[in-house]
Design a protein around this motif. Structure first.
Motif, PDB file in Angstrom:
ATOM      1  N   GLY A  65     -13.678  -6.132  11.818  1.00  0.00           N
ATOM      2  CA  GLY A  65     -12.837  -5.438  10.850  1.00  0.00           C
ATOM      3  C   GLY A  65     -11.383  -5.547  11.253  1.00  0.00           C
ATOM      4  O   GLY A  65     -11.047  -6.048  12.335  1.00  0.00           O
ATOM      5  N   THR A  66     -10.495  -5.073  10.387  1.00  0.00           N
ATOM      6  CA  THR A  66      -9.063  -5.084  10.670  1.00  0.00           C
ATOM      7  C   THR A  66      -8.598  -3.683  10.992  1.00  0.00           C
ATOM      8  O   THR A  66      -9.138  -2.692  10.495  1.00  0.00           O
ATOM      9  CB  THR A  66      -8.269  -5.610   9.464  1.00  0.00           C
ATOM     10  N   GLU A  67      -7.590  -3.582  11.858  1.00  0.00           N
ATOM     11  CA  GLU A  67      -7.038  -2.297  12.213  1.00  0.00           C
ATOM     12  C   GLU A  67      -6.253  -1.710  11.050  1.00  0.00           C
ATOM     13  O   GLU A  67      -5.693  -2.435  10.228  1.00  0.00           O
ATOM     14  CB  GLU A  67      -6.125  -2.429  13.438  1.00  0.00           C
ATOM     15  N   ARG A  68      -6.220  -0.391  11.003  1.00  0.00           N
ATOM     16  CA  ARG A  68      -5.501   0.290   9.945  1.00  0.00           C
ATOM     17  C   ARG A  68      -4.009  -0.021  10.037  1.00  0.00           C
ATOM     18  O   ARG A  68      -3.415   0.031  11.105  1.00  0.00           O
ATOM     19  CB  ARG A  68      -5.725   1.805  10.071  1.00  0.00           C
ATOM     20  N   LYS A  69      -3.402  -0.366   8.898  1.00  0.00           N
ATOM     21  CA  LYS A  69      -1.993  -0.702   8.774  1.00  0.00           C
ATOM     22  C   LYS A  69      -1.633  -1.963   9.547  1.00  0.00           C
ATOM     23  O   LYS A  69      -0.469  -2.233   9.809  1.00  0.00           O
ATOM     24  CB  LYS A  69      -1.093   0.452   9.247  1.00  0.00           C
ATOM     25  N   GLN A  70      -2.652  -2.758   9.957  1.00  0.00           N
ATOM     26  CA  GLN A  70      -2.392  -4.013  10.654  1.00  0.00           C
ATOM     27  C   GLN A  70      -3.327  -5.076  10.087  1.00  0.00           C
ATOM     28  O   GLN A  70      -4.281  -4.781   9.378  1.00  0.00           O
ATOM     29  CB  GLN A  70      -2.614  -3.865  12.167  1.00  0.00           C
ATOM     30  N   VAL A  76     -15.643  -4.255  15.855  1.00  0.00           N
ATOM     31  CA  VAL A  76     -15.838  -2.811  15.721  1.00  0.00           C
ATOM     32  C   VAL A  76     -17.161  -2.375  16.321  1.00  0.00           C
ATOM     33  O   VAL A  76     -17.233  -1.358  17.018  1.00  0.00           O
ATOM     34  CB  VAL A  76     -15.759  -2.400  14.239  1.00  0.00           C
ATOM     35  N   ALA A  77     -18.216  -3.133  16.071  1.00  0.00           N
ATOM     36  CA  ALA A  77     -19.547  -2.739  16.536  1.00  0.00           C
ATOM     37  C   ALA A  77     -20.337  -3.978  16.922  1.00  0.00           C
ATOM     38  O   ALA A  77     -20.082  -5.084  16.429  1.00  0.00           O
ATOM     39  CB  ALA A  77     -20.290  -1.953  15.460  1.00  0.00           C
ATOM     40  N   TYR A  78     -21.293  -3.774  17.815  1.00  0.00           N
ATOM     41  CA  TYR A  78     -22.202  -4.842  18.208  1.00  0.00           C
ATOM     42  C   TYR A  78     -23.611  -4.267  18.207  1.00  0.00           C
ATOM     43  O   TYR A  78     -23.923  -3.350  18.963  1.00  0.00           O
ATOM     44  CB  TYR A  78     -21.865  -5.403  19.582  1.00  0.00           C
ATOM     45  N   MET A  79     -24.445  -4.779  17.316  1.00  0.00           N
ATOM     46  CA  MET A  79     -25.819  -4.302  17.187  1.00  0.00           C
ATOM     47  C   MET A  79     -26.753  -5.298  17.851  1.00  0.00           C
ATOM     48  O   MET A  79     -26.694  -6.502  17.573  1.00  0.00           O
ATOM     49  CB  MET A  79     -26.176  -4.142  15.701  1.00  0.00           C
ATOM     50  N   ILE A 106     -26.617   0.092  19.314  1.00  0.00           N
ATOM     51  CA  ILE A 106     -25.362  -0.194  18.619  1.00  0.00           C
ATOM     52  C   ILE A 106     -24.226   0.255  19.522  1.00  0.00           C
ATOM     53  O   ILE A 106     -24.180   1.418  19.952  1.00  0.00           O
ATOM     54  CB  ILE A 106     -25.292   0.534  17.261  1.00  0.00           C
ATOM     55  N   ASP A 107     -23.299  -0.650  19.830  1.00  0.00           N
ATOM     56  CA  ASP A 107     -22.194  -0.371  20.748  1.00  0.00           C
ATOM     57  C   ASP A 107     -20.900  -0.197  19.981  1.00  0.00           C
ATOM     58  O   ASP A 107     -20.657  -0.866  18.965  1.00  0.00           O
ATOM     59  CB  ASP A 107     -22.027  -1.508  21.759  1.00  0.00           C
ATOM     60  N   ASN A 108     -20.060   0.695  20.488  1.00  0.00           N
ATOM     61  CA  ASN A 108     -18.701   0.889  19.992  1.00  0.00           C
ATOM     62  C   ASN A 108     -17.802  -0.095  20.725  1.00  0.00           C
ATOM     63  O   ASN A 108     -17.593   0.023  21.930  1.00  0.00           O
ATOM     64  CB  ASN A 108     -18.261   2.332  20.242  1.00  0.00           C
ATOM     65  N   GLN A 109     -17.276  -1.076  20.005  1.00  0.00           N
ATOM     66  CA  GLN A 109     -16.491  -2.138  20.623  1.00  0.00           C
ATOM     67  C   GLN A 109     -14.985  -1.906  20.514  1.00  0.00           C
ATOM     68  O   GLN A 109     -14.202  -2.819  20.808  1.00  0.00           O
ATOM     69  CB  GLN A 109     -16.836  -3.484  19.987  1.00  0.00           C
ATOM     70  N   LEU A 110     -14.551  -0.718  20.119  1.00  0.00           N
ATOM     71  CA  LEU A 110     -13.128  -0.425  20.084  1.00  0.00           C
ATOM     72  C   LEU A 110     -12.581  -0.294  21.493  1.00  0.00           C
ATOM     73  O   LEU A 110     -13.323  -0.119  22.463  1.00  0.00           O
ATOM     74  CB  LEU A 110     -12.875   0.869  19.294  1.00  0.00           C
ATOM     75  N   THR A 111     -11.271  -0.340  21.630  1.00  0.00           N
ATOM     76  CA  THR A 111     -10.639  -0.296  22.947  1.00  0.00           C
ATOM     77  C   THR A 111     -10.781   1.092  23.560  1.00  0.00           C
ATOM     78  O   THR A 111     -10.412   2.090  22.944  1.00  0.00           O
ATOM     79  CB  THR A 111      -9.157  -0.664  22.835  1.00  0.00           C
ATOM     80  N   ASN A 112     -11.328   1.157  24.773  1.00  0.00           N
ATOM     81  CA  ASN A 112     -11.485   2.395  25.543  1.00  0.00           C
ATOM     82  C   ASN A 112     -12.055   3.538  24.695  1.00  0.00           C
ATOM     83  O   ASN A 112     -11.429   4.587  24.528  1.00  0.00           O
ATOM     84  CB  ASN A 112     -10.135   2.815  26.151  1.00  0.00           C
ATOM     85  N   GLN A 175     -14.598   5.808  11.002  1.00  0.00           N
ATOM     86  CA  GLN A 175     -13.542   5.324  10.111  1.00  0.00           C
ATOM     87  C   GLN A 175     -13.345   3.817  10.258  1.00  0.00           C
ATOM     88  O   GLN A 175     -13.192   3.096   9.268  1.00  0.00           O
ATOM     89  CB  GLN A 175     -12.242   6.066  10.393  1.00  0.00           C
ATOM     90  N   ALA A 176     -13.360   3.334  11.502  1.00  0.00           N
ATOM     91  CA  ALA A 176     -13.193   1.894  11.729  1.00  0.00           C
ATOM     92  C   ALA A 176     -14.362   1.109  11.148  1.00  0.00           C
ATOM     93  O   ALA A 176     -14.169   0.023  10.579  1.00  0.00           O
ATOM     94  CB  ALA A 176     -13.054   1.623  13.229  1.00  0.00           C
TER      95      ALA A 176
END
Length: 614
Positions: A65-70, A76-79, A106-112, A175-176
């Motif tokens: 996915g794309t970041e908000r406002k970018q 975002v996720a890895y299943m 299902i993993d959360n792949q966002l930064t930290n 949201q992401a």
């Protein structure tokens, strides 16, 4: 990942190998030795008329996915699913489908992220004493014999089993994910090399109609009960809303919107010997699970963190009470000595369950209050460092207490530092900025030490809670792999070295060096091994699994780089002691790798071999 599609009479499966695992193995067989399960009904079926599709292996699906406002694309996720077993048999219009999976994650792949693992469902261990075999995480069986009419579909058996599902997430990831699933992503991709073709032979007289007149005769449907444990935290972005009043309003929402291990129990869904239309079947299915969810509202309300998760308290105490009576009774049936041991074990279980529930309740309350106060500080750096440290909390009593004291000291230090720096930074934007900086600094002096105190109590109580856990084990879930790196939005085959190196730069010192450009990495990501991450500005030596930075050398401080056998010897000027030369060693797997590493280091963009003067 895997992409399966039906094109021009060919069933095509494309496979991308997963990191550290076997790829997906696909076997297509003409099952001549197969004998139908119900021979009385299928005597007219010849053995050579059965097509059997067999799939074994592991599966991984990446969600981008794309970041908000970018416009920057990110993962975002890895299943992932492990131990997949799929058997599909087609015979004269009949279907027999059997599906199993040992584990799903299902993993959360966002930064930290606060919660790196969003969903887990693992196989059960079974019981040797009761002779109960292990059960897979997911199991489904669908048996549909050949249809005896154009408007009738017969289902002999539909069975579904799902083990306990653990969901741990927050609003930022949700949201992401929603944004990724609802937005168009313009990316380039590289072709996946592996492919396998299979041409199935379907009966041309067998058709499926979606007419409303079609009926389904169900001999038996049984979907077993499902237990779901839900933990939800409200964090969102630390930079929005920008006003202090909005932060205070949102902090109230954080306090009352967080749920800790809420047990959601969905009852079994069963039907036997029913003739029903497909739309009516779907309606009954939805109505059943809607009623089950509505009946669990009180379980959700009773698991709110600010209330101390009273449902968890009652559950822990109840488990101890059961053991208090069960253990002596079991011992009494054996001998007086066993009865005494049973009384001891039962009393210990009751005390441990009570203490586990009380410490869990208090830690939930203090942690939620600290989360709410953290948003009032209006300090994104302080909040991100705090969340990262919470993610790495040790699961031992001593380690948790030590980490809690560190959080207390860090909160006080950050409050004093902000009291000095915030007015100074605000003065650069005029009088209004100065007043705003004074207000933020003054509030931080009060709120940040309170946040540190809350975290100290939460960590300490959580350590005691883990120690009194009656299961005698704290289950830690980790990502299957690190987030995929997408340079300039181009999707390429997963590169483990690029992924772990980028993650390390984002993780170390709370992302202080995330702007560095990763050059290469030396070593392998294996337990208790060393990794050397080289960027255009520094070298990081870290342990692998668990990850911990052992030393850090800026490229601008390096004086010389030499090779000795399989080792790369680096001499650098000490960053704090004038005139002191340090020697660091990068251990490679071979002399050729050492020579290649040395050459790459000497050609690094940020390397300027400095001249040391005594």
């Amino acid at each position: 990942g895997i992409n399966a599609e039906y094109m021009g009479g060919t069933f095509t499966i494309r496979v991308e190998p997963m990191l550290g695992m076997d790829g997906l193995v696909v076997l297509v067989e003409d099952e001549k030795h197969y004998a139908p399960r119900f021979e009385d009904d299928y005597e007219e079926i010849g053995k050579s008329d059965v097509e059997h599709l067999k799939i074994r292996g592991n599966l991984g699906i990446s969600v981008l996915g794309t970041e908000r406002k970018q416009t920057r694309t990110r993962e975002v996720a890895y299943m992932s699913a492990f131990g997949l077993k799929l058997d599909l048999r087609l015979f004269c219009g009949g279907i027999l489908l059997e599906f199993e999976a040992d584990s799903v994650q299902i993993d959360n792949q966002l930064t930290n992220p606060v919660h790196p693992v969003v969903l887990t469902c693992c196989s059960s261990k079974g019981d040797d004493y009761l002779k109960i075999p292990p059960a897979p995480a997911l199991r489904a069986v669908i048996n549909s014999p050949p249809s005896k009419g154009n408007r009738l579909v017969e289902l002999e058996l539909v069975s579904g089993l799902v083990q306990k599902v653990v969901i741990t997430t927050d609003d930022h990831w949700i949201q992401a994910l929603v944004q990724a699933l609802t937005s168009d992503i313009e990316t380039q991709s590289t072709p996946i090399e592996a492919s396998l073709n299979f041409v199935p032979t379907f009966d041309p007289d067998w058709t499926v109609t979606t007419s409303s007149a079609m009926m389904t005769f169900i001999q038996k449907i049984i979907l077993h009960p499902i237990l779901i444990s839900v933990t939800f935290d409200l964090h969102n972005d630390y930079t929005a809303p920008s006003d202090t009043l909005g932060k205070m309003v949102k902090s109230v929402g954080v306090v009352f919107a967080t749920v800790d291990n809420a047990p959601i129990r969905l009852n079994a869904f069963t039907l036997e010997d029913v003739l029903i239309a497909p739309d009516a079947l779907l309606k009954n299915f939805k109505l059943h699970y809607a009623r089950s969810l509505l009946s669990q509202v009180f379980a959700l309300l009773g698991s709110i963190k600010v209330l101390g998760n009273p449902v968890g308290l009652v559950s822990s105490v109840a488990q101890g009470v059961v053991s208090f009576f069960y253990e002596p009774w079991e011992g009494l049936q054996q001998s007086p000595a066993a009865f005494g041991r049973g009384v001891q074990r039962g009393a210990t279980a009751l005390l441990g369950g009570t203490l586990h529930g009380l410490t869990g309740m208090l830690s939930s309350m203090t942690g939620t209050m600290a989360d709410g106060l953290s948003l009032i500080t209006v300090d994104p750096d302080f909040q991100s460092r705090r969340q990262l440290f919470k993610q790495q909390r040790p699961h031992t009593t001593r380690g948790s207490i030590k980490a809690g004291v560190h959080m207390l000291i860090g909160g006080a230090q950050s409050g004093l530092k902000g009291f000095i720096e915030q007015p100074k930074n605000g003065s650069e934007h005029g009088l209004i900025g100065l007043v705003k900086g004074i207000g933020i600094g003054a509030s931080g002096v009060i709120t940040k030490p309170l946040v540190g105190l809350g975290d100290c109590l939460t960590f300490s109580l959580s350590g005691v809670k883990d120690r009194t856990n009656q299961d005698k084990a704290v289950v830690e879930y980790h990502r299957v792999r690190h987030p995929r790196v997408l340079p300039e939005g181009v999707i390429k085959t997963y590169d483990a070295n690029m992924a772990i190196g980028t993650w390390m730069l984002q993780w170390y010192k709370s992302g202080k060096y995330s702007s560095d450009k990763l050059l290469f990495i030396v070593g392998r990501d294996r337990p208790n091994c060393l990794l050397y991450v080289v960027s255009n500005k520094r070298i990081l030596c870290t342990t692998s699994r668990p990850y911990w930075v052992k030393w850090h050398v800026p490229l601008e401080k390096i004086r010389s780089i030499d090779v000795e056998g399989i080792n790369v010897i680096i001499q650098n000027i000490h960053s704090t002691i004038p005139g002191y030369i340090q020697t660091r060693t990068i251990r490679c797997s071979s002399q050729a790798e050492a020579m290649e590493t040395t050459q790459s280091l000497r050609q690094a963009d940020g390397l300027q071999l400095v001249r040391w003067q005594s």
